[in-house]
Write a protein that holds these residues in place. Structure first.
Motif, PDB file in Angstrom:
ATOM      1  N   ASN A  50       0.824  -1.210   0.000  1.00 47.55           N
ATOM      2  CA  ASN A  50       0.000   0.000   0.000  1.00 47.55           C
ATOM      3  C   ASN A  50       0.860   1.263   0.000  1.00 47.55           C
ATOM      4  N   VAL A  51       2.009   1.205   0.661  1.00 44.43           N
ATOM      5  CA  VAL A  51       2.940   2.334   0.650  1.00 44.43           C
ATOM      6  C   VAL A  51       3.450   2.546  -0.772  1.00 44.43           C
ATOM      7  N   TRP A  52       3.852   1.454  -1.425  1.00 45.18           N
ATOM      8  CA  TRP A  52       4.321   1.543  -2.814  1.00 45.18           C
ATOM      9  C   TRP A  52       3.227   2.122  -3.717  1.00 45.18           C
ATOM     10  N   ALA A  53       2.000   1.619  -3.582  1.00 49.02           N
ATOM     11  CA  ALA A  53       0.893   2.100  -4.417  1.00 49.02           C
ATOM     12  C   ALA A  53       0.649   3.586  -4.183  1.00 49.02           C
ATOM     13  N   GLY A  54       0.709   4.011  -2.935  1.00 46.14           N
ATOM     14  CA  GLY A  54       0.537   5.429  -2.630  1.00 46.14           C
ATOM     15  C   GLY A  54       1.630   6.280  -3.241  1.00 46.14           C
ATOM     16  N   ALA A  55       2.866   5.775  -3.207  1.00 52.40           N
ATOM     17  CA  ALA A  55       3.975   6.515  -3.812  1.00 52.40           C
ATOM     18  C   ALA A  55       3.807   6.610  -5.324  1.00 52.40           C
ATOM     19  N   MET A  56       3.371   5.533  -5.952  1.00 45.29           N
ATOM     20  CA  MET A  56       3.108   5.583  -7.401  1.00 45.29           C
ATOM     21  C   MET A  56       2.018   6.602  -7.706  1.00 45.29           C
ATOM     22  N   LEU A  57       0.964   6.587  -6.894  1.00 43.09           N
ATOM     23  CA  LEU A  57      -0.143   7.523  -7.106  1.00 43.09           C
ATOM     24  C   LEU A  57       0.310   8.961  -6.899  1.00 43.09           C
ATOM     25  N   GLY A  58       1.067   9.212  -5.828  1.00 42.25           N
ATOM     26  CA  GLY A  58       1.536  10.568  -5.556  1.00 42.25           C
ATOM     27  C   GLY A  58       2.443  11.101  -6.643  1.00 42.25           C
ATOM     28  N   LEU A  71      -4.998   4.796 -14.522  1.00 45.76           N
ATOM     29  CA  LEU A  71      -4.294   3.526 -14.670  1.00 45.76           C
ATOM     30  C   LEU A  71      -3.691   3.076 -13.339  1.00 45.76           C
ATOM     31  N   ILE A  72      -3.064   3.976 -12.616  1.00 45.64           N
ATOM     32  CA  ILE A  72      -2.473   3.628 -11.320  1.00 45.64           C
ATOM     33  C   ILE A  72      -3.564   3.202 -10.341  1.00 45.64           C
ATOM     34  N   VAL A  73      -4.685   3.890 -10.341  1.00 46.12           N
ATOM     35  CA  VAL A  73      -5.804   3.504  -9.462  1.00 46.12           C
ATOM     36  C   VAL A  73      -6.293   2.111  -9.837  1.00 46.12           C
ATOM     37  N   ASP A  74      -6.458   1.847 -11.115  1.00 48.34           N
ATOM     38  CA  ASP A  74      -6.917   0.518 -11.554  1.00 48.34           C
ATOM     39  C   ASP A  74      -5.935  -0.573 -11.136  1.00 48.34           C
ATOM     40  N   MET A  75      -4.658  -0.312 -11.302  1.00 51.23           N
ATOM     41  CA  MET A  75      -3.643  -1.297 -10.909  1.00 51.23           C
ATOM     42  C   MET A  75      -3.627  -1.487  -9.393  1.00 51.23           C
ATOM     43  N   ALA A  76      -3.792  -0.406  -8.660  1.00 52.71           N
ATOM     44  CA  ALA A  76      -3.815  -0.502  -7.200  1.00 52.71           C
ATOM     45  C   ALA A  76      -5.037  -1.296  -6.728  1.00 52.71           C
ATOM     46  N   LEU A  77      -6.184  -1.032  -7.308  1.00 55.67           N
ATOM     47  CA  LEU A  77      -7.392  -1.779  -6.935  1.00 55.67           C
ATOM     48  C   LEU A  77      -7.225  -3.257  -7.263  1.00 55.67           C
ATOM     49  N   GLU A  78      -6.606  -3.548  -8.395  1.00 56.11           N
ATOM     50  CA  GLU A  78      -6.332  -4.927  -8.781  1.00 56.11           C
ATOM     51  C   GLU A  78      -5.440  -5.620  -7.740  1.00 56.11           C
ATOM     52  N   ALA A  79      -4.565  -4.846  -7.090  1.00 54.36           N
ATOM     53  CA  ALA A  79      -3.666  -5.377  -6.067  1.00 54.36           C
ATOM     54  C   ALA A  79      -4.291  -5.306  -4.666  1.00 54.36           C
ATOM     55  N   VAL A  86      -5.496  -2.735  -2.994  1.00 52.24           N
ATOM     56  CA  VAL A  86      -5.214  -1.533  -2.215  1.00 52.24           C
ATOM     57  C   VAL A  86      -6.565  -0.907  -1.863  1.00 52.24           C
ATOM     58  N   PRO A  87      -6.755  -0.459  -0.624  1.00 56.88           N
ATOM     59  CA  PRO A  87      -8.052   0.079  -0.204  1.00 56.88           C
ATOM     60  C   PRO A  87      -8.491   1.309  -1.013  1.00 56.88           C
ATOM     61  N   LYS A  88      -9.675   1.192  -1.587  1.00 54.15           N
ATOM     62  CA  LYS A  88     -10.236   2.260  -2.424  1.00 54.15           C
ATOM     63  C   LYS A  88     -10.379   3.563  -1.648  1.00 54.15           C
ATOM     64  N   ASP A  89     -10.809   3.477  -0.396  1.00 48.51           N
ATOM     65  CA  ASP A  89     -11.034   4.700   0.376  1.00 48.51           C
ATOM     66  C   ASP A  89      -9.728   5.456   0.616  1.00 48.51           C
ATOM     67  N   GLN A  90      -8.623   4.736   0.791  1.00 47.03           N
ATOM     68  CA  GLN A  90      -7.330   5.393   0.987  1.00 47.03           C
ATOM     69  C   GLN A  90      -6.854   6.061  -0.306  1.00 47.03           C
ATOM     70  N   LEU A  91      -7.094   5.418  -1.433  1.00 47.86           N
ATOM     71  CA  LEU A  91      -6.761   6.028  -2.728  1.00 47.86           C
ATOM     72  C   LEU A  91      -7.564   7.311  -2.918  1.00 47.86           C
ATOM     73  N   ALA A 110      -4.226  13.075   2.186  1.00 47.65           N
ATOM     74  CA  ALA A 110      -3.328  11.923   2.293  1.00 47.65           C
ATOM     75  C   ALA A 110      -2.969  11.598   3.742  1.00 47.65           C
ATOM     76  N   VAL A 111      -3.008  12.562   4.628  1.00 43.64           N
ATOM     77  CA  VAL A 111      -2.683  12.313   6.039  1.00 43.64           C
ATOM     78  C   VAL A 111      -3.644  11.290   6.634  1.00 43.64           C
ATOM     79  N   ALA A 112      -4.903  11.305   6.205  1.00 38.60           N
ATOM     80  CA  ALA A 112      -5.915  10.380   6.735  1.00 38.60           C
ATOM     81  C   ALA A 112      -5.965   9.057   5.974  1.00 38.60           C
ATOM     82  N   ALA A 113      -5.081   8.870   5.001  1.00 34.75           N
ATOM     83  CA  ALA A 113      -5.175   7.732   4.085  1.00 34.75           C
ATOM     84  C   ALA A 113      -4.273   6.558   4.450  1.00 34.75           C
TER      85      ALA A 113
END
Length: 180
Positions: free
Chosen positions: A55-63, A76-84, A86-91, A99-102
């Motif tokens: 999830n940290v990696w996914a957040g870094a990719m998204l950021g 695309l990053i959101v789709d890949m993260a969801l596939e892995a 990763v919590p939708k609400d945090q994205l 992001a502080v609450a994510a």
């Protein structure tokens, strides 16, 4: 012959993610050598580190990606993260500017943006990732922070850049907070 295989891979990728790969096709048509190099980028961009820090990696990719583009690349990053898983609400929280609450996704998101901006908070975020997940997670988050911008910048340079748009996450529309 190499162009055929590259285009076959692009079609598969485009279908899997409903993603417009026209800029990739342009690169391949321009130069097969450039197409091969483009096809090798995931070896760098997709180093995800330890599973516990996914999830940290996914957040870094998204950021990093959002910093470079808030349109199709972010989708695309959101789709890949969801596939892995990763919590939708945090994205969504990251995309909406909270992001502080994510959770862990937000930790990666903030890390990437701090690395890009070279701000003091980076040291604190790096230390937290290292303490909680280890040095391989810091490496993965650093790779993500550096690489998420590659594709948006490449697309803009080639004339295929997109404007900001909303992002869909599991049939929910998220309004993306445009980058400053």
């Amino acid at each position: 012959m190499i162009r055929y295989f590259l285009k076959m891979g692009m079609r598969k990728f485009a279908k899997r993610y409903s993603y417009d790969t026209s800029y990739m096709s342009h690169v391949v048509e321009t130069s097969a050598e450039a197409g091969v190099r483009l096809s090798l980028l995931p070896l760098f961009t997709q180093f995800q580190g330890p599973k516990a820090a996914r999830n940290v990696w996914a957040g870094a990719m998204l950021g990093s990606t959002q910093e470079g583009d808030c349109g199709p690349c972010v989708q695309l990053i959101v789709d890949m993260a969801l596939e892995a898983a990763v919590p939708k609400d945090q994205l969504a929280l990251c995309l909406q500017g909270d992001a502080v609450a994510a959770g862990d996704v937000g930790l990666g998101f903030r890390f990437a943006q701090a690395a890009i901006a070279n701000v003091h908070e980076l040291e604190e975020l790096r230390a937290e990732i290292d303490r909680r997940f280890g040095p391989a997670a810091v490496t993965a988050a650093s790779f993500a922070a550096a690489s998420g911008r590659i594709y948006p910048v490449l697309k803009r340079g080639l004339g295929f850049g997109q404007t900001c748009s909303s992002v869909k996450a599991s049939h929910e529309t998220i309004q993306v907070l445009p980058r400053a």
